[in-house]
Design an enzyme around this catalytic site. Structure first.
Site, PDB file in Angstrom:
ATOM      1  N   ARG A   1       0.832  -1.218   0.000  1.00  0.00           N
ATOM      2  CA  ARG A   1       0.000   0.000   0.000  1.00  0.00           C
ATOM      3  C   ARG A   1       0.856   1.253   0.000  1.00  0.00           C
ATOM      4  O   ARG A   1       0.531   2.225  -0.653  1.00  0.00           O
ATOM      5  CB  ARG A   1      -0.910   0.003   1.225  1.00  0.00           C
ATOM      6  CG  ARG A   1      -2.368  -0.158   0.815  1.00  0.00           C
ATOM      7  CD  ARG A   1      -3.310   0.058   1.947  1.00  0.00           C
ATOM      8  NE  ARG A   1      -4.054   1.288   1.740  1.00  0.00           N
ATOM      9  CZ  ARG A   1      -5.375   1.340   1.619  1.00  0.00           C
ATOM     10  NH1 ARG A   1      -6.088   0.259   1.650  1.00  0.00           N
ATOM     11  NH2 ARG A   1      -5.986   2.501   1.458  1.00  0.00           N
TER      12      ARG A   1
ATOM     13  N   TYR B   1     -10.461   7.975 -10.866  1.00  0.00           N
ATOM     14  CA  TYR B   1     -11.406   9.026 -10.505  1.00  0.00           C
ATOM     15  C   TYR B   1     -11.134   9.505  -9.092  1.00  0.00           C
ATOM     16  O   TYR B   1     -10.714   8.734  -8.236  1.00  0.00           O
ATOM     17  CB  TYR B   1     -12.861   8.587 -10.664  1.00  0.00           C
ATOM     18  CG  TYR B   1     -13.258   7.289  -9.990  1.00  0.00           C
ATOM     19  CD1 TYR B   1     -13.006   6.056 -10.601  1.00  0.00           C
ATOM     20  CD2 TYR B   1     -13.910   7.297  -8.757  1.00  0.00           C
ATOM     21  CE1 TYR B   1     -13.391   4.870  -9.995  1.00  0.00           C
ATOM     22  CE2 TYR B   1     -14.307   6.108  -8.148  1.00  0.00           C
ATOM     23  CZ  TYR B   1     -14.041   4.904  -8.770  1.00  0.00           C
ATOM     24  OH  TYR B   1     -14.425   3.729  -8.162  1.00  0.00           O
ATOM     25  N   PRO B   2     -11.356  10.801  -8.864  1.00  0.00           N
ATOM     26  CA  PRO B   2     -11.203  11.317  -7.510  1.00  0.00           C
ATOM     27  C   PRO B   2     -12.503  11.163  -6.742  1.00  0.00           C
ATOM     28  O   PRO B   2     -13.581  11.081  -7.340  1.00  0.00           O
ATOM     29  CB  PRO B   2     -10.875  12.793  -7.748  1.00  0.00           C
ATOM     30  CG  PRO B   2     -11.564  13.131  -9.015  1.00  0.00           C
ATOM     31  CD  PRO B   2     -11.636  11.874  -9.846  1.00  0.00           C
ATOM     32  N   MET B   3     -12.389  11.094  -5.437  1.00  0.00           N
ATOM     33  CA  MET B   3     -13.554  10.811  -4.588  1.00  0.00           C
ATOM     34  C   MET B   3     -13.424  11.532  -3.249  1.00  0.00           C
ATOM     35  O   MET B   3     -12.312  11.714  -2.756  1.00  0.00           O
ATOM     36  CB  MET B   3     -13.591   9.300  -4.378  1.00  0.00           C
ATOM     37  CG  MET B   3     -14.497   8.848  -3.286  1.00  0.00           C
ATOM     38  SD  MET B   3     -14.582   7.047  -3.212  1.00  0.00           S
ATOM     39  CE  MET B   3     -15.917   6.934  -2.031  1.00  0.00           C
TER      40      MET B   3
ATOM     41  N   HIS C   1     -17.290  -2.398   3.092  1.00  0.00           N
ATOM     42  CA  HIS C   1     -16.696  -1.945   1.828  1.00  0.00           C
ATOM     43  C   HIS C   1     -15.593  -2.908   1.383  1.00  0.00           C
ATOM     44  O   HIS C   1     -15.551  -3.323   0.223  1.00  0.00           O
ATOM     45  CB  HIS C   1     -16.148  -0.530   2.014  1.00  0.00           C
ATOM     46  CG  HIS C   1     -15.211  -0.097   0.928  1.00  0.00           C
ATOM     47  ND1 HIS C   1     -15.641   0.501  -0.226  1.00  0.00           N
ATOM     48  CD2 HIS C   1     -13.863  -0.192   0.829  1.00  0.00           C
ATOM     49  CE1 HIS C   1     -14.591   0.754  -1.002  1.00  0.00           C
ATOM     50  NE2 HIS C   1     -13.498   0.355  -0.390  1.00  0.00           N
TER      51      HIS C   1
ATOM     52  N   SER D   1     -20.328   4.064  -0.173  1.00  0.00           N
ATOM     53  CA  SER D   1     -20.470   4.835  -1.411  1.00  0.00           C
ATOM     54  C   SER D   1     -21.888   5.382  -1.569  1.00  0.00           C
ATOM     55  O   SER D   1     -22.084   6.527  -1.971  1.00  0.00           O
ATOM     56  CB  SER D   1     -20.110   3.978  -2.627  1.00  0.00           C
ATOM     57  OG  SER D   1     -18.751   3.601  -2.566  1.00  0.00           O
TER      58      SER D   1
HETATM   59  O1  76R Z   1      -7.327  -2.108   4.352  1.00  0.00           O
HETATM   60  C1  76R Z   1      -7.686  -2.448   3.204  1.00  0.00           C
HETATM   61  O2  76R Z   1      -7.177  -2.028   2.152  1.00  0.00           O
HETATM   62  C2  76R Z   1      -8.801  -3.413   3.058  1.00  0.00           C
HETATM   63  C3  76R Z   1     -10.076  -2.743   3.251  1.00  0.00           C
HETATM   64  C4  76R Z   1     -10.189  -1.461   2.407  1.00  0.00           C
HETATM   65  C5  76R Z   1     -10.028  -0.134   2.844  1.00  0.00           C
HETATM   66  C6  76R Z   1      -9.664   0.361   4.224  1.00  0.00           C
HETATM   67  C7  76R Z   1     -10.541  -1.401   1.017  1.00  0.00           C
HETATM   68  C8  76R Z   1     -10.724  -2.517   0.210  1.00  0.00           C
HETATM   69  N1  76R Z   1     -10.670  -0.083   0.637  1.00  0.00           N
HETATM   70  C9  76R Z   1     -10.338   0.711   1.707  1.00  0.00           C
HETATM   71  C10 76R Z   1     -10.299   2.096   1.743  1.00  0.00           C
HETATM   72 MN1  76R Z   1     -11.460   0.585  -1.110  1.00  0.00          MN
HETATM   73  N2  76R Z   1     -12.164   1.261  -2.881  1.00  0.00           N
HETATM   74  C11 76R Z   1     -12.654   2.515  -3.125  1.00  0.00           C
HETATM   75  C12 76R Z   1     -13.293   2.514  -4.411  1.00  0.00           C
HETATM   76  O3  76R Z   1     -16.340   3.706  -6.572  1.00  0.00           O
HETATM   77  C13 76R Z   1     -16.563   3.646  -5.344  1.00  0.00           C
HETATM   78  O4  76R Z   1     -17.717   3.553  -4.892  1.00  0.00           O
HETATM   79  C14 76R Z   1     -15.419   3.691  -4.365  1.00  0.00           C
HETATM   80  C15 76R Z   1     -14.043   3.678  -5.007  1.00  0.00           C
HETATM   81  C16 76R Z   1     -13.137   1.259  -4.957  1.00  0.00           C
HETATM   82  C17 76R Z   1     -13.629   0.777  -6.307  1.00  0.00           C
HETATM   83  C18 76R Z   1     -12.427   0.468  -3.977  1.00  0.00           C
HETATM   84  C19 76R Z   1     -12.063  -0.862  -4.159  1.00  0.00           C
HETATM   85  N3  76R Z   1     -11.412   2.512  -0.411  1.00  0.00           N
HETATM   86  C20 76R Z   1     -10.822   2.917   0.751  1.00  0.00           C
HETATM   87  C21 76R Z   1     -10.882   4.367   0.817  1.00  0.00           C
HETATM   88  C22 76R Z   1     -10.311   5.235   1.940  1.00  0.00           C
HETATM   89  C23 76R Z   1     -11.426   5.466   2.916  1.00  0.00           C
HETATM   90  C24 76R Z   1     -11.038   6.231   4.162  1.00  0.00           C
HETATM   91  O5  76R Z   1      -9.869   6.199   4.585  1.00  0.00           O
HETATM   92  O6  76R Z   1     -11.979   6.850   4.745  1.00  0.00           O
HETATM   93  C25 76R Z   1     -11.536   4.794  -0.320  1.00  0.00           C
HETATM   94  C26 76R Z   1     -11.832   6.228  -0.741  1.00  0.00           C
HETATM   95  C27 76R Z   1     -11.864   3.618  -1.082  1.00  0.00           C
HETATM   96  C28 76R Z   1     -12.558   3.619  -2.278  1.00  0.00           C
HETATM   97  N4  76R Z   1     -11.434  -1.347  -1.797  1.00  0.00           N
HETATM   98  C29 76R Z   1     -10.997  -2.472  -1.147  1.00  0.00           C
HETATM   99  C30 76R Z   1     -11.591  -1.685  -3.145  1.00  0.00           C
HETATM  100  C31 76R Z   1     -11.223  -3.080  -3.310  1.00  0.00           C
HETATM  101  C32 76R Z   1     -11.232  -3.824  -4.659  1.00  0.00           C
HETATM  102  C33 76R Z   1     -10.862  -3.557  -2.068  1.00  0.00           C
HETATM  103  C34 76R Z   1     -10.399  -4.968  -1.709  1.00  0.00           C
HETATM  104  C35 76R Z   1      -8.897  -4.935  -1.868  1.00  0.00           C
HETATM  105  C36 76R Z   1      -8.189  -6.113  -1.298  1.00  0.00           C
HETATM  106  O7  76R Z   1      -8.549  -6.550  -0.192  1.00  0.00           O
HETATM  107  O8  76R Z   1      -7.245  -6.540  -1.976  1.00  0.00           O
END
Ligand code: 76R
Length: 235
Positions: free
Chosen positions: A117, A131-133, A158, A209
Site C-alpha cells: 500500500r 477518478y477522484p472521490m 466496503h 459509497s
Molecule cells: O485495508 C484495506 O485495504 C482493506 C479494506 C479497504 C479499505 C480500508 C478497502 C478494500 N478499501 C479501503 C479504503 Mn477501497 N475502494 C474505493 C473505491 O467507486 C466507489 O464507490 C469507491 C471507489 C473502490 C472501487 C475500492 C475498491 N477505499 C478505501 C478508501 C479510503 C477510505 C477512508 O480512509 O476513509 C476509499 C476512498 C476507497 C474507495 N477497496 C478495497 C476496493 C477493493 C477492490 C478492495 C479490496 C482490496 C483487497 O482486499 O485486496
C-alpha cells in the site's frame, strides 16, 4: 503520486522525459491512451520524492504537454485496517486452537500488504481507470461526524465487497485531503472494462459509497508505452 492528462500536440521530448523519470530505482510511471475525447495521453507517476514528480510535470509542460487535468496524492495506510487485536479476537471467537500460529501467519501477510500500500508496484494490466472521490459532509450524511467505530464497521463492509474482485481488479487508493480538490484518488487496473464497471456499480450499493461517496470525473485509458500513446494521437 501524480496523475496527468493532456491533449497531445507533439511528441517532443515526452517519451524521453518519462523514461528518464522511470529509470530511477524507486520511481515508476505508466502511460495510457485516454479513451474518448477528453484528452489523448495520461500518465500516472510515483516517486518518494515530490520534487522529482514536480520536475517531471514542469518538464513535460515546458515541452508543450499542457495538462487539462491532474491529481496529486500520497500513498497511505488505511486507518481502518484490522489490528492484531482485532484478528486475535476474531480467531478466538471462531474457536481457533492455534491462535498464535495463525496470528504469526496473519502478521506476515499484513506486513506484505502494508508494504504494497505504501510502496506499490504498478501492475501490468491493459486498462486503467482513475477518478477522484470524497466523503460527504452534509447534515444527516456527514462521514466526519461518525465515530471511529462506525466508520471502521462501514469500511469492513466496503472491504468485503472489494475482495470479491480479487484477481479482476487491482485498486490503489491514495490520499489527497489538503493537497488537491478531492480527498482520495481511486486508481483501478484491470484487463476487462466489464470488471471496472461491475466493481464501481456494486460499490454504489454499499453504504460507504451509497450514503457518503461523491465522485469527480472518470478517466479511463489503455495502458500503452509512451511511443504508442503518442502515435495513436497522430504524432
Ligand atoms: O485495508 C484495506 O485495504 C482493506 C479494506 C479497504 C479499505 C480500508 C478497502 C478494500 N478499501 C479501503 C479504503 Mn477501497 N475502494 C474505493 C473505491 O467507486 C466507489 O464507490 C469507491 C471507489 C473502490 C472501487 C475500492 C475498491 N477505499 C478505501 C478508501 C479510503 C477510505 C477512508 O480512509 O476513509 C476509499 C476512498 C476507497 C474507495 N477497496 C478495497 C476496493 C477493493 C477492490 C478492495 C479490496 C482490496 C483487497 O482486499 O485486496
Amino acid at each position: 503520486v501524480m496523475h496527468l492528462f493532456w491533449p497531445v500536440r507533439s511528441a517532443e521530448g515526452a517519451a524521453e522525459a518519462i523514461a528518464r523519470f522511470a529509470s530511477a530505482d524507486d520511481q515508476q510511471a505508466v502511460t495510457f491512451s485516454v479513451l474518448g475525447g477528453r484528452a489523448d495521453a495520461g500518465l500516472m507517476a510515483l516517486s518518494p520524492d515530490l520534487d522529482a514528480l514536480h520536475r517531471l510535470a514542469k518538464d513535460l509542460h515546458g515541452r508543450g504537454h499542457d495538462p487539462v487535468s491532474s491529481f496529486i496524492s500520497l500513498t497511505e495506510l488505511s486507518e481502518y485496517t484490522a489490528t492484531e487485536d482485532d484478528e486475535r479476537a476474531r480467531l478466538v471467537a471462531e474457536g481457533e486452537d492455534d491462535v498464535d500460529g495463525k496470528l504469526a501467519a496473519w502478521n506476515a501477510r499484513i506486513a506484505g500488504y502494508r508494504q504494497n500500500r505504501l510502496y506499490p508496484t504498478l501492475p501490468d494490466k491493459r486498462l486503467i481507470a482513475f477518478y477522484p472521490m470524497s466523503k460527504t459532509r452534509e447534515p444527516g450524511a456527514n462521514w466526519y461526524s461518525l465515530s471511529f467505530e462506525e466508520r471502521k464497521d462501514l469500511m469492513l463492509g466496503h472491504g468485503r465487497v472489494g475482495r470479491k474482485y480479487a484477481g479482476r481488479i487491482i485498486q490503489l487508493i491514495t490520499g489527497a485531503t489538503g493537497l488537491d480538490d478531492w480527498e482520495w484518488g481511486v486508481t483501478l487496473f484491470a484487463d476487462d472494462p466489464v470488471a471496472i464497471k461491475d466493481i464501481v456499480y456494486e460499490m454504489r450499493f454499499d453504504p460507504v459509497s451509497a450514503e457518503y461517496g461523491v465522485f469527480g470525473p472518470f478517466w479511463t485509458g489503455l495502458l500503452l508505452p509512451p511511443d504508442e500513446v503518442f502515435s495513436r494521437a497522430g504524432v
